[in-house]
Design a protein around this motif. Structure first.
Motif, PDB file in Angstrom:
ATOM      1  N   LYS A 142       0.798  -1.228   0.000  1.00  0.00           N
ATOM      2  CA  LYS A 142       0.000   0.000   0.000  1.00  0.00           C
ATOM      3  C   LYS A 142       0.829   1.276   0.000  1.00  0.00           C
ATOM      4  N   SER A 143       2.121   1.163   0.139  1.00  0.00           N
ATOM      5  CA  SER A 143       2.948   2.371   0.201  1.00  0.00           C
ATOM      6  C   SER A 143       4.300   2.102  -0.441  1.00  0.00           C
ATOM      7  N   LEU A 144       4.966   3.195  -0.783  1.00  0.00           N
ATOM      8  CA  LEU A 144       6.302   3.076  -1.349  1.00  0.00           C
ATOM      9  C   LEU A 144       7.261   2.469  -0.328  1.00  0.00           C
ATOM     10  N   GLU A 145       7.057   2.797   0.931  1.00  0.00           N
ATOM     11  CA  GLU A 145       7.924   2.248   1.979  1.00  0.00           C
ATOM     12  C   GLU A 145       7.814   0.725   2.025  1.00  0.00           C
ATOM     13  N   GLN A 146       6.598   0.211   1.915  1.00  0.00           N
ATOM     14  CA  GLN A 146       6.413  -1.237   1.870  1.00  0.00           C
ATOM     15  C   GLN A 146       7.067  -1.832   0.631  1.00  0.00           C
ATOM     16  N   ALA A 147       6.851  -1.205  -0.507  1.00  0.00           N
ATOM     17  CA  ALA A 147       7.366  -1.745  -1.766  1.00  0.00           C
ATOM     18  C   ALA A 147       8.882  -1.830  -1.755  1.00  0.00           C
ATOM     19  N   ARG A 148       9.522  -0.837  -1.119  1.00  0.00           N
ATOM     20  CA  ARG A 148      10.980  -0.797  -1.119  1.00  0.00           C
ATOM     21  C   ARG A 148      11.611  -1.895  -0.261  1.00  0.00           C
ATOM     22  N   GLN A 149      10.788  -2.650   0.451  1.00  0.00           N
ATOM     23  CA  GLN A 149      11.320  -3.778   1.209  1.00  0.00           C
ATOM     24  C   GLN A 149      11.671  -4.953   0.300  1.00  0.00           C
ATOM     25  N   PHE A 150      11.216  -4.886  -0.933  1.00  0.00           N
ATOM     26  CA  PHE A 150      11.440  -5.970  -1.882  1.00  0.00           C
ATOM     27  C   PHE A 150      12.395  -5.510  -2.984  1.00  0.00           C
ATOM     28  N   SER A 151      13.151  -6.445  -3.495  1.00  0.00           N
ATOM     29  CA  SER A 151      14.123  -6.112  -4.549  1.00  0.00           C
ATOM     30  C   SER A 151      13.409  -5.988  -5.891  1.00  0.00           C
ATOM     31  N   ILE A 152      13.899  -5.075  -6.697  1.00  0.00           N
ATOM     32  CA  ILE A 152      13.315  -4.820  -8.013  1.00  0.00           C
ATOM     33  C   ILE A 152      14.448  -4.706  -9.029  1.00  0.00           C
ATOM     34  N   ALA A 153      14.157  -5.008 -10.270  1.00  0.00           N
ATOM     35  CA  ALA A 153      15.161  -4.926 -11.337  1.00  0.00           C
ATOM     36  C   ALA A 153      14.641  -4.086 -12.491  1.00  0.00           C
ATOM     37  N   GLN A 154      15.573  -3.512 -13.232  1.00  0.00           N
ATOM     38  CA  GLN A 154      15.276  -2.801 -14.468  1.00  0.00           C
ATOM     39  C   GLN A 154      16.444  -3.007 -15.415  1.00  0.00           C
ATOM     40  N   VAL A 155      16.188  -2.772 -16.690  1.00  0.00           N
ATOM     41  CA  VAL A 155      17.241  -2.897 -17.689  1.00  0.00           C
ATOM     42  C   VAL A 155      18.267  -1.789 -17.458  1.00  0.00           C
ATOM     43  N   ALA A 156      19.523  -2.143 -17.516  1.00  0.00           N
ATOM     44  CA  ALA A 156      20.598  -1.237 -17.112  1.00  0.00           C
ATOM     45  C   ALA A 156      20.592   0.083 -17.868  1.00  0.00           C
ATOM     46  N   HIS A 157      20.328   0.047 -19.181  1.00  0.00           N
ATOM     47  CA  HIS A 157      20.438   1.269 -19.976  1.00  0.00           C
ATOM     48  C   HIS A 157      19.115   2.021 -20.106  1.00  0.00           C
ATOM     49  N   TRP A 158      18.069   1.594 -19.387  1.00  0.00           N
ATOM     50  CA  TRP A 158      16.818   2.345 -19.349  1.00  0.00           C
ATOM     51  C   TRP A 158      16.924   3.459 -18.310  1.00  0.00           C
ATOM     52  N   PRO A 159      16.468   4.669 -18.610  1.00  0.00           N
ATOM     53  CA  PRO A 159      16.455   5.723 -17.588  1.00  0.00           C
ATOM     54  C   PRO A 159      15.604   5.365 -16.373  1.00  0.00           C
ATOM     55  N   ASP A 160      14.682   4.426 -16.525  1.00  0.00           N
ATOM     56  CA  ASP A 160      13.808   4.038 -15.412  1.00  0.00           C
ATOM     57  C   ASP A 160      14.607   3.499 -14.225  1.00  0.00           C
ATOM     58  N   ALA A 161      15.722   2.840 -14.493  1.00  0.00           N
ATOM     59  CA  ALA A 161      16.542   2.321 -13.399  1.00  0.00           C
ATOM     60  C   ALA A 161      17.037   3.465 -12.518  1.00  0.00           C
TER      61      ALA A 161
END
Length: 309
Positions: A142-161
């Motif tokens: 329900k919150s960004l704080e909760q979400a940040r407890q889990f690891s996430i990945a993005q493509v290295a050369h995407w600005p989204d990372a």
């Protein structure tokens, strides 16, 4: 046959586009010497049958044949594992005339910016992807704080990372999109994020994965054309093309036909939006024609930001 007839006939593949556009060079509109050539490297992305960016480019050029004359494409041969960083280098070196890219401050000087967003801001609304077996574990975040407890990945050369990292959510950078599903299966990270206009086209064919339904990651983002500094006349033509297609509704119709089903399936209005700051978003890129934004993105994300400017 003129360029507008050839290039709107559904021959969406790169070689057919190149061949068809070349035919217009000897058409009756103007002499061959005045035909505008456009070198690009717009290949279909994962989940696309044809490149949507190339379809939009073709639409803008077709709509400006009467005002700017005929054109022909000079597509590069398809290349495997080409990165966005390499593409931007080729634009700076004038090996490419035009690219389609997520805007960022870091890329602002790489080419002439044709402000707009062919993805209607939906590329900044990212849907979380996880193993189907772990869906219940993640749905109730329900919150960004909760979400940040889990690891996430993005493509290295995407600005989204970089956006995730700027919001204290360290992203595991992977070298290419095609390996994210295998890495999720091996529990190398918990979540991956794909744009709301592409996620289902990719994930629906991977039985082990699921797109979460209850929340989304949201940040301002524009995805637009950039033109080589050596081709200002092409940039001017594309700007004129945008004015035409926004007035006649043809871009909105094309966008809905290409990705509308995915956006509707995402049900963005019913999701919790975990809003992130995008420090690399050029402020000027947000001040585009309001008709280019998805109405929901404009209302929830862009207008509040513009009121602060």
């Amino acid at each position: 046959m003129q360029a507008s007839a050839i290039l709107s006939s559904g021959l969406g593949r790169r070689r057919l586009l190149g061949a068809a556009a070349a035919c217009c060079a000897v058409g009756p509109v103007r002499a061959a010497a005045s035909v505008m050539t456009v070198c690009h490297d717009m290949q279909p992305l994962q989940g696309e049958a044809d490149s949507f960016a190339l379809s939009v480019l073709t639409l803008l050029l077709n709509k400006t044949v009467a005002s700017h004359g005929p054109y022909r494409f000079e597509p590069m041969e398809p290349r495997d594992n080409i990165t966005q960083s390499r593409t931007m280098l080729e634009l700076r070196d004038a090996k490419l005339d035009v690219v389609a890219s997520m805007n960022s401050r870091a890329r602002d000087a790489d080419g002439i910016q044709v402000r707009g967003c062919m993805r209607r801001g939906l590329n900044g609304i990212r849907l979380p992807i996880c193993l189907a077996s772990r869906q219940a574990e993640f749905e109730n975040i329900k919150s960004l704080e909760q979400a940040r407890q889990f690891s996430i990945a993005q493509v290295a050369h995407w600005p989204d990372a970089a956006v995730l990292e700027a919001n204290a959510w360290p992203a595991q950078r992977i070298p290419k999109l095609s390996i994210f599903s295998a890495m999720l299966t091996r529990h190398r990270f918990d979540l991956f994020a794909l744009a709301s206009d592409e996620a289902y086209g990719i994930v629906d064919v991977i039985p082990e994965l699921v797109v979460l339904k209850q929340w989304a990651i949201a940040y301002p983002s524009t995805f637009a054309f950039m033109v080589s500094h050596r081709r200002p006349e092409l940039a001017e033509r594309l700007r004129h093309g945008w004015r035409v297609v926004l007035a006649d509704g043809s871009f909105e119709a094309m966008h809905d036909k290409a990705v509308g089903w995915q956006v509707r399936k995402a049900n963005l209005a019913a999701r919790r939006w975990l809003v992130l700051h995008n420090p690399d978003q050029p402020p000027d890129a947000l001040k585009q024609d309001p008709r280019l934004w998805s109405p929901l993105v404009r209302q929830r994300l862009i207008e509040p930001l513009l009121r602060k400017v």
